[in-house]
Design a protein around this motif. Structure first.
Motif, PDB file in Angstrom:
ATOM      1  N   ALA A 223      -5.152  23.177 -61.655  1.00 23.67           N
ATOM      2  CA  ALA A 223      -4.185  22.684 -60.676  1.00 23.67           C
ATOM      3  C   ALA A 223      -2.859  23.400 -60.890  1.00 23.67           C
ATOM      4  O   ALA A 223      -2.297  23.359 -61.981  1.00 23.67           O
ATOM      5  CB  ALA A 223      -4.003  21.180 -60.816  1.00 23.67           C
ATOM      6  N   ILE A 224      -2.399  24.067 -59.861  1.00 23.56           N
ATOM      7  CA  ILE A 224      -1.123  24.770 -59.904  1.00 23.56           C
ATOM      8  C   ILE A 224      -0.161  23.978 -59.021  1.00 23.56           C
ATOM      9  O   ILE A 224      -0.423  23.777 -57.834  1.00 23.56           O
ATOM     10  CB  ILE A 224      -1.273  26.218 -59.396  1.00 23.56           C
ATOM     11  CG1 ILE A 224      -2.300  26.956 -60.261  1.00 23.56           C
ATOM     12  CG2 ILE A 224       0.076  26.922 -59.395  1.00 23.56           C
ATOM     13  CD1 ILE A 224      -2.716  28.302 -59.707  1.00 23.56           C
ATOM     14  N   GLU A 225       0.916  23.521 -59.623  1.00 21.99           N
ATOM     15  CA  GLU A 225       1.836  22.634 -58.925  1.00 21.99           C
ATOM     16  C   GLU A 225       2.794  23.399 -58.011  1.00 21.99           C
ATOM     17  O   GLU A 225       4.008  23.346 -58.170  1.00 21.99           O
ATOM     18  CB  GLU A 225       2.593  21.773 -59.934  1.00 21.99           C
ATOM     19  CG  GLU A 225       1.694  20.917 -60.801  1.00 21.99           C
ATOM     20  CD  GLU A 225       0.829  19.941 -60.006  1.00 21.99           C
ATOM     21  OE1 GLU A 225       1.283  19.432 -58.963  1.00 21.99           O
ATOM     22  OE2 GLU A 225      -0.314  19.707 -60.423  1.00 21.99           O
ATOM     23  N   THR A 226       2.240  24.106 -57.080  1.00 20.29           N
ATOM     24  CA  THR A 226       2.988  24.752 -56.013  1.00 20.29           C
ATOM     25  C   THR A 226       2.065  24.772 -54.806  1.00 20.29           C
ATOM     26  O   THR A 226       0.847  24.724 -54.953  1.00 20.29           O
ATOM     27  CB  THR A 226       3.448  26.168 -56.408  1.00 20.29           C
ATOM     28  OG1 THR A 226       4.395  26.635 -55.449  1.00 20.29           O
ATOM     29  CG2 THR A 226       2.307  27.138 -56.486  1.00 20.29           C
TER      30      THR A 226
ATOM     31  N   LEU B  48      -2.004  33.970 -51.812  1.00 23.19           N
ATOM     32  CA  LEU B  48      -2.045  34.214 -53.251  1.00 23.19           C
ATOM     33  C   LEU B  48      -3.088  33.332 -53.942  1.00 23.19           C
ATOM     34  O   LEU B  48      -3.691  33.744 -54.932  1.00 23.19           O
ATOM     35  CB  LEU B  48      -0.668  34.003 -53.868  1.00 23.19           C
ATOM     36  CG  LEU B  48       0.385  35.035 -53.492  1.00 23.19           C
ATOM     37  CD1 LEU B  48       1.744  34.645 -54.058  1.00 23.19           C
ATOM     38  CD2 LEU B  48      -0.009  36.426 -53.948  1.00 23.19           C
ATOM     39  N   ALA B  49      -3.321  32.132 -53.416  1.00 24.83           N
ATOM     40  CA  ALA B  49      -4.314  31.233 -54.020  1.00 24.83           C
ATOM     41  C   ALA B  49      -5.693  31.880 -54.044  1.00 24.83           C
ATOM     42  O   ALA B  49      -6.441  31.727 -55.016  1.00 24.83           O
ATOM     43  CB  ALA B  49      -4.370  29.917 -53.250  1.00 24.83           C
TER      44      ALA B  49
ATOM     45  N   LEU C   3     -21.246  23.318 -58.356  1.00 28.65           N
ATOM     46  CA  LEU C   3     -20.384  23.377 -57.178  1.00 28.65           C
ATOM     47  C   LEU C   3     -19.024  23.938 -57.587  1.00 28.65           C
ATOM     48  O   LEU C   3     -18.534  23.665 -58.674  1.00 28.65           O
ATOM     49  CB  LEU C   3     -20.167  21.977 -56.608  1.00 28.65           C
ATOM     50  CG  LEU C   3     -21.420  21.188 -56.230  1.00 28.65           C
ATOM     51  CD1 LEU C   3     -21.061  19.744 -55.939  1.00 28.65           C
ATOM     52  CD2 LEU C   3     -22.087  21.827 -55.034  1.00 28.65           C
ATOM     53  N   ALA C   4     -18.423  24.703 -56.704  1.00 22.39           N
ATOM     54  CA  ALA C   4     -17.083  25.233 -56.944  1.00 22.39           C
ATOM     55  C   ALA C   4     -16.320  25.236 -55.633  1.00 22.39           C
ATOM     56  O   ALA C   4     -16.908  25.433 -54.565  1.00 22.39           O
ATOM     57  CB  ALA C   4     -17.150  26.648 -57.514  1.00 22.39           C
ATOM     58  N   GLY C   5     -15.023  24.998 -55.709  1.00 18.21           N
ATOM     59  CA  GLY C   5     -14.224  25.004 -54.494  1.00 18.21           C
ATOM     60  C   GLY C   5     -12.766  25.269 -54.778  1.00 18.21           C
ATOM     61  O   GLY C   5     -12.286  25.097 -55.899  1.00 18.21           O
ATOM     62  N   LEU C   6     -12.062  25.698 -53.752  1.00 11.12           N
ATOM     63  CA  LEU C   6     -10.637  25.975 -53.829  1.00 11.12           C
ATOM     64  C   LEU C   6      -9.962  25.256 -52.670  1.00 11.12           C
ATOM     65  O   LEU C   6     -10.461  25.300 -51.540  1.00 11.12           O
ATOM     66  CB  LEU C   6     -10.383  27.485 -53.724  1.00 11.12           C
ATOM     67  CG  LEU C   6      -8.940  27.952 -53.771  1.00 11.12           C
ATOM     68  CD1 LEU C   6      -8.360  27.748 -55.169  1.00 11.12           C
ATOM     69  CD2 LEU C   6      -8.842  29.416 -53.384  1.00 11.12           C
ATOM     70  N   ALA C   7      -8.864  24.579 -52.959  1.00 13.06           N
ATOM     71  CA  ALA C   7      -8.120  23.886 -51.908  1.00 13.06           C
ATOM     72  C   ALA C   7      -6.641  24.228 -52.053  1.00 13.06           C
ATOM     73  O   ALA C   7      -6.129  24.352 -53.166  1.00 13.06           O
ATOM     74  CB  ALA C   7      -8.316  22.381 -52.018  1.00 13.06           C
ATOM     75  N   VAL C   8      -5.987  24.397 -50.916  1.00 14.82           N
ATOM     76  CA  VAL C   8      -4.552  24.666 -50.896  1.00 14.82           C
ATOM     77  C   VAL C   8      -3.893  23.584 -50.050  1.00 14.82           C
ATOM     78  O   VAL C   8      -4.284  23.365 -48.905  1.00 14.82           O
ATOM     79  CB  VAL C   8      -4.255  26.061 -50.297  1.00 14.82           C
ATOM     80  CG1 VAL C   8      -2.759  26.323 -50.290  1.00 14.82           C
ATOM     81  CG2 VAL C   8      -4.989  27.148 -51.057  1.00 14.82           C
ATOM     82  N   GLY C   9      -2.933  22.903 -50.646  1.00 22.14           N
ATOM     83  CA  GLY C   9      -2.234  21.849 -49.928  1.00 22.14           C
ATOM     84  C   GLY C   9      -0.734  22.089 -49.951  1.00 22.14           C
ATOM     85  O   GLY C   9      -0.261  23.100 -50.471  1.00 22.14           O
ATOM     86  N   PRO C  10       0.033  21.158 -49.407  1.00 23.16           N
ATOM     87  CA  PRO C  10       1.480  21.329 -49.350  1.00 23.16           C
ATOM     88  C   PRO C  10       2.143  21.457 -50.726  1.00 23.16           C
ATOM     89  O   PRO C  10       3.132  22.156 -50.872  1.00 23.16           O
ATOM     90  CB  PRO C  10       1.972  20.065 -48.643  1.00 23.16           C
ATOM     91  CG  PRO C  10       0.785  19.517 -47.944  1.00 23.16           C
ATOM     92  CD  PRO C  10      -0.413  19.959 -48.727  1.00 23.16           C
ATOM     93  N   ALA C  11       1.600  20.764 -51.755  1.00 21.61           N
ATOM     94  CA  ALA C  11       2.267  20.751 -53.054  1.00 21.61           C
ATOM     95  C   ALA C  11       1.382  21.214 -54.205  1.00 21.61           C
ATOM     96  O   ALA C  11       1.811  21.162 -55.353  1.00 21.61           O
ATOM     97  CB  ALA C  11       2.767  19.344 -53.352  1.00 21.61           C
ATOM     98  N   GLN C  12       0.154  21.672 -53.913  1.00 19.19           N
ATOM     99  CA  GLN C  12      -0.731  22.034 -55.014  1.00 19.19           C
ATOM    100  C   GLN C  12      -1.827  22.992 -54.565  1.00 19.19           C
ATOM    101  O   GLN C  12      -2.313  22.915 -53.452  1.00 19.19           O
ATOM    102  CB  GLN C  12      -1.386  20.764 -55.584  1.00 19.19           C
ATOM    103  CG  GLN C  12      -2.150  20.975 -56.872  1.00 19.19           C
ATOM    104  CD  GLN C  12      -2.751  19.683 -57.387  1.00 19.19           C
ATOM    105  OE1 GLN C  12      -3.703  19.183 -56.815  1.00 19.19           O
ATOM    106  NE2 GLN C  12      -2.185  19.144 -58.455  1.00 19.19           N
ATOM    107  N   ILE C  13      -2.184  23.887 -55.479  1.00 18.78           N
ATOM    108  CA  ILE C  13      -3.375  24.722 -55.344  1.00 18.78           C
ATOM    109  C   ILE C  13      -4.357  24.176 -56.366  1.00 18.78           C
ATOM    110  O   ILE C  13      -3.987  23.925 -57.517  1.00 18.78           O
ATOM    111  CB  ILE C  13      -3.073  26.201 -55.662  1.00 18.78           C
ATOM    112  CG1 ILE C  13      -2.053  26.762 -54.689  1.00 18.78           C
ATOM    113  CG2 ILE C  13      -4.358  27.023 -55.655  1.00 18.78           C
ATOM    114  CD1 ILE C  13      -1.482  28.099 -55.112  1.00 18.78           C
TER     115      ILE C  13
END
Length: 101
Positions: free
Chosen positions: A39-42, A58-59, A84-94
């Motif tokens: 979890a990247i807090e950006t 960049l994510a 299972l693997a996944g990537l999610a990008v949201g307003p405040a976290q990758i």
């Protein structure tokens, strides 16, 4: 004095690496899986006004491999083991997550 090692449940390890990365590991040998969460807090709310979509773009570099893994190699490793693997990008976290049986 409470002996945390004697408590049932996962053992937690929390450390900050010299580069500043905080690593938290929960080890529970009663579960037949391995899970990873990065979890990247950006997030997208941190995009510069002149470069909308920058954080999102960049994510996806997290999936581009490295010296040991080809692009999409980490996800392929997980999938090849039935995980299972996944990537999610949201307003405040990758967030990258994987679960391997």
């Amino acid at each position: 004095v409470l002996d945390e090692a004697a408590l049932a449940g996962p053992q937690l390890h929390d450390a900050v690496l010299p580069c500043g990365l905080r690593v938290i590991v929960a080890q529970d040998e009663s579960l037949p899986v391995a899970a990873v969460v990065l979890a990247i807090e950006t997030g997208t709310e941190d995009d510069p006004p002149s470069q909308p979509g920058l954080v999102h773009a960049l994510a996806y570099h997290l999936l581009q491999g490295n010296r040991e893994l080809r692009p999409a190699g980490a996800a392929a490793l997980v999938h090849d083991q039935g995980g299972l693997a996944g990537l999610a990008v949201g307003p405040a976290q990758i967030r990258y997550e994987s679960l391997v049986p």
